[in-house]
Design a protein around this motif. Structure first.
Motif, PDB file in Angstrom:
ATOM      1  N   THR A 377    -112.892 -90.710  58.874  1.00  0.00           N
ATOM      2  CA  THR A 377    -112.954 -90.063  60.188  1.00  0.00           C
ATOM      3  C   THR A 377    -111.555 -89.919  60.763  1.00  0.00           C
ATOM      4  OG1 THR A 377    -115.066 -91.138  60.532  1.00  0.00           O
ATOM      5  CG2 THR A 377    -113.991 -90.246  62.472  1.00  0.00           C
ATOM      6  N   THR A 378    -110.795 -91.006  60.746  1.00  0.00           N
ATOM      7  CA  THR A 378    -109.490 -90.983  61.379  1.00  0.00           C
ATOM      8  C   THR A 378    -108.545 -90.021  60.662  1.00  0.00           C
ATOM      9  OG1 THR A 378    -109.904 -93.310  61.767  1.00  0.00           O
ATOM     10  CG2 THR A 378    -107.760 -92.494  62.380  1.00  0.00           C
ATOM     11  N   PHE A 379    -108.626 -90.015  59.312  1.00  0.00           N
ATOM     12  CA  PHE A 379    -107.743 -89.112  58.585  1.00  0.00           C
ATOM     13  C   PHE A 379    -108.073 -87.650  58.915  1.00  0.00           C
ATOM     14  CE2 PHE A 379    -106.307 -86.807  54.728  1.00  0.00           C
ATOM     15  CZ  PHE A 379    -104.959 -87.022  54.933  1.00  0.00           C
ATOM     16  N   GLY A 380    -109.353 -87.354  59.077  1.00  0.00           N
ATOM     17  CA  GLY A 380    -109.752 -85.998  59.485  1.00  0.00           C
ATOM     18  C   GLY A 380    -109.146 -85.620  60.825  1.00  0.00           C
ATOM     19  N   VAL A 381    -109.157 -86.575  61.760  1.00  0.00           N
ATOM     20  CA  VAL A 381    -108.568 -86.318  63.077  1.00  0.00           C
ATOM     21  C   VAL A 381    -107.077 -86.001  62.934  1.00  0.00           C
ATOM     22  CG1 VAL A 381    -108.023 -87.343  65.324  1.00  0.00           C
ATOM     23  CG2 VAL A 381    -110.256 -87.718  64.303  1.00  0.00           C
ATOM     24  N   VAL A 382    -106.412 -86.732  62.032  1.00  0.00           N
ATOM     25  CA  VAL A 382    -104.975 -86.493  61.839  1.00  0.00           C
ATOM     26  C   VAL A 382    -104.745 -85.077  61.315  1.00  0.00           C
ATOM     27  CG1 VAL A 382    -102.939 -87.187  60.548  1.00  0.00           C
ATOM     28  CG2 VAL A 382    -104.462 -88.918  61.507  1.00  0.00           C
ATOM     29  N   VAL A 383    -105.560 -84.654  60.339  1.00  0.00           N
ATOM     30  CA  VAL A 383    -105.410 -83.305  59.788  1.00  0.00           C
ATOM     31  C   VAL A 383    -105.614 -82.265  60.904  1.00  0.00           C
ATOM     32  CG1 VAL A 383    -106.372 -81.611  58.192  1.00  0.00           C
ATOM     33  CG2 VAL A 383    -106.107 -83.972  57.476  1.00  0.00           C
ATOM     34  N   GLY A 384    -106.654 -82.461  61.713  1.00  0.00           N
ATOM     35  CA  GLY A 384    -106.905 -81.541  62.833  1.00  0.00           C
ATOM     36  C   GLY A 384    -105.732 -81.528  63.798  1.00  0.00           C
ATOM     37  N   LEU A 386    -102.609 -82.174  63.095  1.00  0.00           N
ATOM     38  CA  LEU A 386    -101.494 -81.441  62.487  1.00  0.00           C
ATOM     39  C   LEU A 386    -101.705 -79.935  62.661  1.00  0.00           C
ATOM     40  CD1 LEU A 386    -100.942 -83.449  59.187  1.00  0.00           C
ATOM     41  CD2 LEU A 386     -99.567 -83.486  61.270  1.00  0.00           C
ATOM     42  N   SER A 387    -102.961 -79.508  62.580  1.00  0.00           N
ATOM     43  CA  SER A 387    -103.243 -78.090  62.754  1.00  0.00           C
ATOM     44  C   SER A 387    -102.989 -77.646  64.201  1.00  0.00           C
ATOM     45  CB  SER A 387    -104.690 -77.803  62.355  1.00  0.00           C
ATOM     46  OG  SER A 387    -104.999 -76.474  62.593  1.00  0.00           O
ATOM     47  N   LEU A 388    -103.272 -78.538  65.151  1.00  0.00           N
ATOM     48  CA  LEU A 388    -102.980 -78.215  66.559  1.00  0.00           C
ATOM     49  C   LEU A 388    -101.482 -78.035  66.760  1.00  0.00           C
ATOM     50  CD1 LEU A 388    -105.267 -80.578  68.678  1.00  0.00           C
ATOM     51  CD2 LEU A 388    -105.555 -78.154  68.240  1.00  0.00           C
ATOM     52  N   VAL A 391     -98.447 -77.374  61.825  1.00  0.00           N
ATOM     53  CA  VAL A 391     -97.692 -77.786  60.644  1.00  0.00           C
ATOM     54  C   VAL A 391     -98.071 -76.880  59.470  1.00  0.00           C
ATOM     55  CG1 VAL A 391     -97.370 -79.690  59.019  1.00  0.00           C
ATOM     56  CG2 VAL A 391     -97.598 -80.155  61.460  1.00  0.00           C
ATOM     57  N   PRO A 392     -97.109 -76.479  58.626  1.00  0.00           N
ATOM     58  CA  PRO A 392     -97.442 -75.634  57.481  1.00  0.00           C
ATOM     59  C   PRO A 392     -98.522 -76.261  56.615  1.00  0.00           C
ATOM     60  CG  PRO A 392     -95.074 -75.734  57.767  1.00  0.00           C
ATOM     61  CD  PRO A 392     -95.660 -76.662  58.775  1.00  0.00           C
ATOM     62  N   LEU A 393     -99.275 -75.417  55.931  1.00  0.00           N
ATOM     63  CA  LEU A 393    -100.443 -75.772  55.113  1.00  0.00           C
ATOM     64  C   LEU A 393    -101.692 -76.021  55.958  1.00  0.00           C
ATOM     65  CD1 LEU A 393     -98.962 -78.128  52.353  1.00  0.00           C
ATOM     66  CD2 LEU A 393     -99.210 -75.653  52.330  1.00  0.00           C
ATOM     67  N   THR A 394    -101.601 -75.910  57.272  1.00  0.00           N
ATOM     68  CA  THR A 394    -102.818 -75.963  58.084  1.00  0.00           C
ATOM     69  C   THR A 394    -102.977 -74.596  58.761  1.00  0.00           C
ATOM     70  OG1 THR A 394    -101.680 -76.682  60.072  1.00  0.00           O
ATOM     71  CG2 THR A 394    -102.512 -78.411  58.643  1.00  0.00           C
ATOM     72  N   VAL A 395    -104.200 -74.339  59.289  1.00  0.00           N
ATOM     73  CA  VAL A 395    -104.459 -73.026  59.885  1.00  0.00           C
ATOM     74  C   VAL A 395    -103.610 -72.775  61.136  1.00  0.00           C
ATOM     75  CG1 VAL A 395    -106.758 -72.631  59.010  1.00  0.00           C
ATOM     76  CG2 VAL A 395    -106.449 -74.014  61.061  1.00  0.00           C
ATOM     77  N   GLY A 396    -103.279 -73.868  61.854  1.00  0.00           N
ATOM     78  CA  GLY A 396    -102.483 -73.702  63.073  1.00  0.00           C
ATOM     79  C   GLY A 396    -101.154 -73.018  62.790  1.00  0.00           C
ATOM     80  N   PHE A 397    -100.600 -73.298  61.609  1.00  0.00           N
ATOM     81  CA  PHE A 397     -99.325 -72.682  61.243  1.00  0.00           C
ATOM     82  C   PHE A 397     -99.475 -71.167  61.092  1.00  0.00           C
ATOM     83  CE2 PHE A 397     -96.457 -71.216  57.844  1.00  0.00           C
ATOM     84  CZ  PHE A 397     -95.253 -71.436  58.483  1.00  0.00           C
ATOM     85  N   VAL A 398    -100.566 -70.763  60.446  1.00  0.00           N
ATOM     86  CA  VAL A 398    -100.797 -69.326  60.211  1.00  0.00           C
ATOM     87  C   VAL A 398    -100.844 -68.580  61.549  1.00  0.00           C
ATOM     88  CG1 VAL A 398    -102.379 -67.655  59.199  1.00  0.00           C
ATOM     89  CG2 VAL A 398    -102.090 -69.897  58.142  1.00  0.00           C
ATOM     90  N   SER A 399    -101.607 -69.124  62.501  1.00  0.00           N
ATOM     91  CA  SER A 399    -101.727 -68.460  63.809  1.00  0.00           C
ATOM     92  C   SER A 399    -100.363 -68.342  64.466  1.00  0.00           C
ATOM     93  CB  SER A 399    -102.643 -69.254  64.735  1.00  0.00           C
ATOM     94  OG  SER A 399    -103.744 -69.738  64.046  1.00  0.00           O
ATOM     95  N   LYS A 400     -99.637 -69.464  64.494  1.00  0.00           N
ATOM     96  CA  LYS A 400     -98.356 -69.450  65.213  1.00  0.00           C
ATOM     97  C   LYS A 400     -97.366 -68.532  64.530  1.00  0.00           C
ATOM     98  CE  LYS A 400     -98.885 -73.518  67.900  1.00  0.00           C
ATOM     99  NZ  LYS A 400     -98.786 -74.957  67.932  1.00  0.00           N
ATOM    100  N   TRP A 401     -97.428 -68.457  63.219  1.00  0.00           N
ATOM    101  CA  TRP A 401     -96.566 -67.548  62.463  1.00  0.00           C
ATOM    102  C   TRP A 401     -96.748 -66.117  62.976  1.00  0.00           C
ATOM    103  CZ3 TRP A 401     -92.685 -67.437  59.077  1.00  0.00           C
ATOM    104  CH2 TRP A 401     -92.510 -66.295  58.294  1.00  0.00           C
ATOM    105  N   VAL A 464    -112.812 -79.718  58.240  1.00  0.00           N
ATOM    106  CA  VAL A 464    -111.452 -80.213  58.001  1.00  0.00           C
ATOM    107  C   VAL A 464    -110.864 -79.537  56.766  1.00  0.00           C
ATOM    108  CG1 VAL A 464    -110.066 -82.228  57.419  1.00  0.00           C
ATOM    109  CG2 VAL A 464    -111.894 -82.436  59.100  1.00  0.00           C
ATOM    110  N   VAL A 465    -111.675 -79.480  55.693  1.00  0.00           N
ATOM    111  CA  VAL A 465    -111.195 -78.825  54.468  1.00  0.00           C
ATOM    112  C   VAL A 465    -110.918 -77.349  54.754  1.00  0.00           C
ATOM    113  CG1 VAL A 465    -111.876 -78.143  52.136  1.00  0.00           C
ATOM    114  CG2 VAL A 465    -112.311 -80.467  52.930  1.00  0.00           C
ATOM    115  N   ALA A 466    -111.765 -76.727  55.594  1.00  0.00           N
ATOM    116  CA  ALA A 466    -111.540 -75.317  55.929  1.00  0.00           C
ATOM    117  C   ALA A 466    -110.210 -75.139  56.650  1.00  0.00           C
ATOM    118  CB  ALA A 466    -112.678 -74.790  56.791  1.00  0.00           C
ATOM    119  N   THR A 467    -109.836 -76.089  57.535  1.00  0.00           N
ATOM    120  CA  THR A 467    -108.552 -75.941  58.230  1.00  0.00           C
ATOM    121  C   THR A 467    -107.401 -76.005  57.231  1.00  0.00           C
ATOM    122  OG1 THR A 467    -108.334 -78.288  58.658  1.00  0.00           O
ATOM    123  CG2 THR A 467    -109.313 -77.002  60.407  1.00  0.00           C
TER     124      THR A 467
END
Lengths: 493, 117
Positions: A377-384, A386-388, A391-401, A464-467
């Motif tokens: 659970t906690t690791f999933g929160v960390v991945v989310g 990072l996306s907020l 960070v590259p390799l997450t969906v948040g990076f694509v949007s900000k790019w 999480v995997v989708a992000t």
């Protein structure tokens, strides 16, 4: 035969399933109905998107009343994309919901919970799929009224006041939208969006039409929680049941953003809205204010749900920022961030729901050392998180790019710099969660917790995997978003 | 553009402002809902005024009837009225629950109760 009626099924099936839940009354039966309907709607949405990609716009005359007299359901690339997002999140949330709802909602209210959820789903899908301006209002109220009920089912008594506050602000927003639609109808004599788009240019500089634009902008901004009209959102997200928060955060504001895009670009057209009116400047100022003020407020929250709720308002700032640039790249950023932020926040709130199984409130003190007790659970929160941040390799990076590209294309290099600077604020609040979860010793309370059951972890981790997946392979999300942006600027007419 | 020609619209806008003012200015949750209702009602008037033609009849085919009022705004507002009633009912139901949970329906008293944990 049935394939022809897919756009109508999207709304009719959940709308009919809701009273069925109420009649059957069983908690388990209601859940099974909601589960079946949600996945069926995802399949329908997926096949609609596939058909739109293959054949172009689908026009469906409801009850065989020809548009523009009857209500038309018009599916194009933009709303097919939104419908897929809503139904995907809906299906995952409801797969996850059983244990969480068992834990957070009183058992005798379960069938009402699922009925309200189905109505909310029907309303959100309806807003996205309809091509009739008044029909939008009807679906908006179906989804809003059921949302108020869902929020009020939260355990804390503050859920009631949060729901009341949202009811007041949501109703004002919806009424503003009706006024806007009414003024458009007075000037053109039509409610069909496609027809409106053709008739509006003849009267576009009259005062009622400009007033309609203003009313619609304010009304929709209330629903999408554009800063400073976001006041209902933090409490509503913080005190609603976890399942409801995840569903709303990923879908409700996104559908409102879709509505804004639809009215701005299809009905009024980009030249009027972004060219002649000072809306880009207003949107830009409010978006930047949202990004900085709300991220800063998020840093000072101790309640993690509230922190992420404020972060949602900030993220909506990024979405509207893309609109204000008025460039293809900026709009691609807007559309792709709709999807990306939807799945990111959806996964985060589902994972917080896993934590909420063991504690009443999820504050930074309560989650100390939880990284060792609930590792997945906690690791999933960390991945989310990072996306907020983006960070590259997450969906948040694509949007900000794409947003940075859009700002640069417009020559707003300082806006691009501000987008990057605001990401640093996200680093701070995400770090506060990481610090509490991994670098503090677990207290007695936390030590008693166990990892959440698989039935909850699997749907949350799918998101999480989708992000991560859509952060690497952007062919689907950014590809569709780029085509949508082109269509939006081309006027869609 | 005389005042009298737009009399209905002036009334609608006056009600709209009054309703919105009550929602913002009052701290009593029931009074807020009353304001919200007035606010919504002003929109009914806006739509209906536009549909009405002086001397117009109901849209039926009959000998000697030539001028009709537009039925569409009326039908739309029928829907809006239903929505308004549902909103008011839900709002009042929430106020009942709030009263049970807090023992008051005054906004400032509710806030002061929530501040002490």
């Amino acid at each position: 035969m049935i394939a022809h009626h897919l756009p109508a099924l999207q709304v009719v099936v959940p709308l009919l399933a809701a009273p069925l839940c109420v009649m059957l009354r069983g908690a388990r039966a209601a859940w099974l109905i909601a589960l079946g309907v949600s996945w069926a709607m995802f399949i329908v949405a997926g096949s609609l998107l596939a058909r739109v990609l293959r054949e172009g716009v689908i026009s469906y005359a409801l009850g065989s009343w020809e548009p523009p007299w009857g209500i038309e359901y018009r599916v194009d690339l933009l709303n097919a994309f939104v419908v897929v997002l809503v139904s995907l999140v809906g299906a995952l949330v409801i797969s996850y919901s059983r244990e969480s709802v068992d834990h957070e909602v009183r058992r005798e209210q379960h069938y009402l919970f699922y009925a309200a959820y189905l109505l909310c789903l029907a309303g959100l899908l309806g807003i996205a799929i309809t091509g009739d301006a008044f029909n939008v209002f009807v679906f908006l109220e179906i989804s809003s009224l059921s949302t108020y009920v869902l929020i009020a089912l939260g355990r804390d008594r503050r859920a009631l006041t949060a729901s009341y506050q949202y009811l007041i602000m949501g109703t004002i927003g919806a009424t503003f939208i009706v006024i806007g639609v009414g003024l458009l109808y007075l000037m053109t004599g039509t409610l069909n969006m496609h027809d409106l788009a053709q008739r509006l240019p003849a009267v576009e500089h009259t005062r009622p039409v400009l007033a309609a634009l203003a009313f619609l902008t304010v009304g929709i901004s209330l629903k999408l929680a554009l800063f400073p009209l976001h006041l209902w959102l933090p409490n509503a997200y913080a005190f609603a049941p976890s399942v409801v928060t995840a569903f709303l955060a990923a879908t409700a504001t996104k559908v409102a953003v879709y509505l804004l895009l639809r009215f701005y670009f299809t009905v009024f057209g980009a030249p009027l809205v972004l060219g002649e009116m000072p809306l880009p400047e207003i949107l830009l100022a409010l978006s930047l204010a949202a990004m900085f003020a709300m991220s800063t407020v998020a840093i000072f929250q101790d309640d993690v749900k509230r922190m992420l709720a404020y972060s949602s308002v900030a993220q909506i700032g990024y979405i509207t920022l893309g609109v204000s640039t008025g460039t293809a790249a900026g709009l691609t950023g807007t559309v792709v961030h709709l999807f990306n932020h939807g799945i990111t926040k959806g996964s985060l709130f589902l994972l917080l729901g896993c934590m909420a199984m063991g504690m009443r409130r999820i504050t930074l003190q309560h989650i100390r050392g939880i990284g060792r007790i609930m590792p997945l659970t906690t690791f999933g929160v960390v991945v989310g998180g990072l996306s907020l941040i983006g960070v590259p390799l997450t969906v948040g990076f694509v949007s900000k790019w794409y947003l940075v590209l859009g700002a640069l294309e417009r020559g707003w290099w300082w806006v691009a710099a501000l987008i990057l600077a605001s990401s640093l604020l996200a680093v701070v609040y995400v770090w506060r969660i990481v610090e509490a979860a991994y670098f503090k010793a677990p207290g007695e309370q936390v030590a008693k917790l166990r990892e959440a059951p698989l039935s909850m972890l699997v749907p949350a981790w799918v998101l999480v995997v989708a992000t991560l997946y859509f952060g690497v392979d952007t062919r689907f999300t950014a590809g569709v978003a780029a085509r949508v942006a082109e269509l939006l600027l081309g006027g869609f007419r | 553009m005389t005042f009298t020609a737009h009399f209905n619209y002036w009334v609608a806008m006056a009600l709209l402002t009054v309703g919105l003012y009550i929602v913002i200015a009052r701290g009593n949750l029931v009074k807020k809902l009353v304001g919200l209702s007035i606010f919504q009602t002003s929109v009914y008037l806006l739509y209906i005024s536009a549909g009405k033609i002086i001397g117009g009849t109901a849209p039926i085919i009959a000998e000697g009837l030539r001028v009709y009022s537009n039925p569409l705004p009326h039908v739309l507002i029928l829907t809006a009225i239903v929505v308004g009633v549902a909103t008011l009912a839900l709002g009042l139901a929430l106020v009942v629950r709030i009263k049970e949970a807090y023992g008051t329906i005054e906004e400032d008293e509710i806030h002061s109760q929530d501040e002490e944990p």
